[in-house]
Design an enzyme around this catalytic site. Structure first.
Site: not given
Ligand SMILES: *[C@@H]1O[C@H](CO)[C@@H](O)[C@H](O)[C@H]1NC(C)=O
Ligand SMILES: *[C@@H]1O[C@H](CO)[C@@H](O)[C@H](O)[C@H]1NC(C)=O
Ligand SMILES: *[C@@H]1O[C@H](CO)[C@@H](O)[C@H](O)[C@H]1NC(C)=O
Length: 396
Positions: A201, A310
């Protein structure tokens, strides 16, 4: 990214806060650097009390303590780059970090941002809680032991066997309501489900638990066991850094303003076709790589790539959090300058060619709280607007 903290943890946070604030500085654990580590630090650059950069000997960097890297030969630069990358320019951002004003790391060293004392509450907190995580294949939400999940997403998912992904991500400084929540905008390169989930990520985060403040900071993260062990930046062995110029965890010196100047930066992850290493790049700077050998499934290719925002909803005031995603505005309010964007979204196929994503599915956990809208005009390559305010009349 993940965060699992319930309200009972407030007591712990308070206790640690009291400990950190009221204990004489010299007694605070972790303040001094052990002698062994010290020997690999060639130079220290002090910005202020909250920001200290240590220049480590690249060949003695802490990541090389990973069991699978004991005899690792460092790859100094990528040997292959994806073809057909869409670049007009890599982003409107000059890649400068605040510490550059105070010095440079010498050739052959890498800059590592030191965890200063105020961050220790989070390190302690994380040691206390490492719940088992179930990766729910249907919803793709990660749930700790079946408890209602408090992570919210507005993302696109691109299925397929890829060796990389990149996007230009708009930079903002969203409000995060409490210090144990977060707001991130990032790329996920993923393989597997359930307990064998592997991820790489990269993106930006406002994440006070990890960074001790509410600034927008550059991060990378990985796991090879569905977050039972996961690691942000260089906090544990894994990522082999080669760049002397960029330190993970530093803030972005510029962020966008509503209806004004837009700042963005290109984040990319790609697998070197010869070494198999997963290189991470910010703008046009290769920072280093995750060696193929630290993964299980991602030692080969990903099976999907995701892009978007998120947040963690702590629900601490008995309602939905006001933590913002993106810049806190919904795509329905308007495009460029009004809501936040990803542009030039590309995936890298197994022939090492960059492509616009196809078969895209969106996943929006609650569109009344945070939303996403694909930009059909495609003027800046494939892109989307995303974000939202969290708590409002329809998001309780
Ligand atoms: C490393 O050790 C030397 C000698 O003891 C000391 O002067 C220096 O400040 C230490 N550096 C760091 C970064 O702790
Ligand atoms: C370490 O790498 C060198 C060079 O590739 C090799 O000759 C040696 O056998 C390796 N040692 C171990 C313990 O794997
Ligand atoms: C980044 O951090 C420095 C201090 O470490 C600060 O002066 C600067 O304002 C920060 N930049 C932004 C955009 O917050």
């Amino acid at each position: 990214m993940l965060k699992f903290i319930n309200s009972a943890s407030w007591a712990l946070i308070l206790a640690i806060f009291v400990y950190v604030v009221l204990t004489p500085k010299a007694l605070v654990a972790g303040r001094t650097i052990s002698d062994i580590v010290n020997k690999s630090i060639i130079k220290t650059i002090k910005v202020d009390n909250d920001e200290i950069i240590d220049c480590y000997d690249m060949f003695k960097q802490p990541s090389l303590n990973h069991p699978s890297l004991h005899n690792h030969t460092i790859q100094m630069r990528p040997s292959t780059y994806p073809k057909n990358i869409k670049v007009d320019n890599p982003g409107t951002l000059q890649v400068t970090q605040t510490w550059h004003k105070y010095g440079t790391c010498p050739h052959g060293t890498i800059p590592i941002r030191r965890n200063v004392e105020k961050h220790y509450y989070s390190t302690l907190l994380r040691k206390q809680r490492r719940p088992k995580i179930i990766h729910n294949k249907k919803s793709n939400i990660l749930q700790p032991n079946g408890i209602r999940d408090n992570h919210e997403y507005a993302i696109i998912k691109v299925p397929g066997s890829f060796i990389g992904a990149q996007a230009k991500i708009n930079l903002w400084n969203p409000t995060v309501e409490t210090m144990i929540e977060m707001s991130v905008s990032q790329i996920w390169v993923m393989a597997g489900d359930d307990s064998d989930l592997n991820t790489i990520e990269a993106g930006w985060a406002v994440d006070p638990t990890n960074f001790g403040d509410y600034q927008t900071r550059f991060f990378i993260m990985w796991t090879s066991d569905a977050y039972q062990h996961s690691c942000i930046n260089l906090r544990c062995p894994g990522f082999v850094q080669t760049s002397p110029d960029i330190a993970f965890g530093c803030n972005f010196t510029e962020v966008s303003t509503f209806n004004g100047d837009q700042k963005d930066a290109t984040f990319s992850i790609h697998k070197d076709q010869n070494s198999g290493n997963w290189w991470v790049q910010l703008q046009d700077i290769s920072l280093g790589y995750y060696p193929s050998s630290i993964f299980t499934l991602l030692s080969k290719t990903s099976d999907r790539v995701e892009f978007g925002g998120e947040i963690y909803n702590g629900r601490y005031n008995g309602r939905h959090t006001t933590t913002q995603m993106g810049n806190g505005h919904f795509p329905s309010e308007g495009g460029l300058g009004i809501s936040s964007y990803f542009s030039h979204v590309q995936v890298i196929n197994e022939n090492n060619e960059a492509k616009d994503p196809e078969d895209v599915k969106t996943y929006i956990s609650n569109p009344d709280c945070y939303d996403l809208k694909v930009d059909k005009k495609h003027t800046n390559g494939y892109g989307f607007y995303y974000g939202g305010s969290g708590y409002n009349d329809n998001c309780q």
